[in-house]
Scaffold this motif. Sequence first.
Motif: not given
Length: 247
Positions: A192-203
């Motif tokens: 999910d690109p909405n969470v991956t590497n957004k706030k936290f690194a990775g998923n």
Amino acid sequence: MEFSANNPVVKLCIQGMHLEEAGNYKDALALFLQAWEEATDDAEKFTSAYYIARRQTKLVDKLKWLNTGLQLAQKINDEGVKPALPLLYTQLAQCYEELGETDNAEKYAKLAKQVPDAPSNKGPFFHGTRADLQIGDLLTAGGKSNYEADLIMNHIYFTALINGAGLAAALAKGEGEERVYIVEPTGDFENDPNVTNKKFAGNPTRSYRSLEPLKIIGEIKDWSRITAEERHKWQERLDNNQGEIIN
């Protein structure tokens, strides 16, 4: 470590992120360093090392922490951390380029392009909702977003974490009972690109999405349900989120 917003190290990192957003980088770094000291496993150390690295003002110090994070990520080698590898490689390449170390810069830039995009997670997978469904039913894309009014979603979303699906069920629209179903993707899926590497690194939330339907193959009856107060706090965070959904 199964990702949880209640994990002490995650809490410290979240607090640090809030301070970053307010421009208080010194106190943010202090919290990230505290998270590192309190980390009890490689996943917690990886999470804190990533944030410590990005708050470094000297390239040599940033390189040190990026390499520490990379070593931990390679050691952990799971579906929550693998998507962080291209990010780490890219940042290392940028550091080495700024230092004039062309060979290392090219090495890590090349590695960043070699990491497969598609997740290799085999499940089990879960989907949280308030809909009353039966085994064999198909969940398809095209529903309204739980997080942005009037947005029709192009993908169907799911996770490999039971409690993550439980949270999604609690935040789902409607008045039905919170349900967590075991699902089976019928086609390809992606992080999910909405969470991956957004706030936290990775998923770390192991969140995925697909254009193809999910088949209901079972239901989970027991998971860690959030309280009404926690649900209210989560809903406030979502209401205040200004980020655009990648659809």
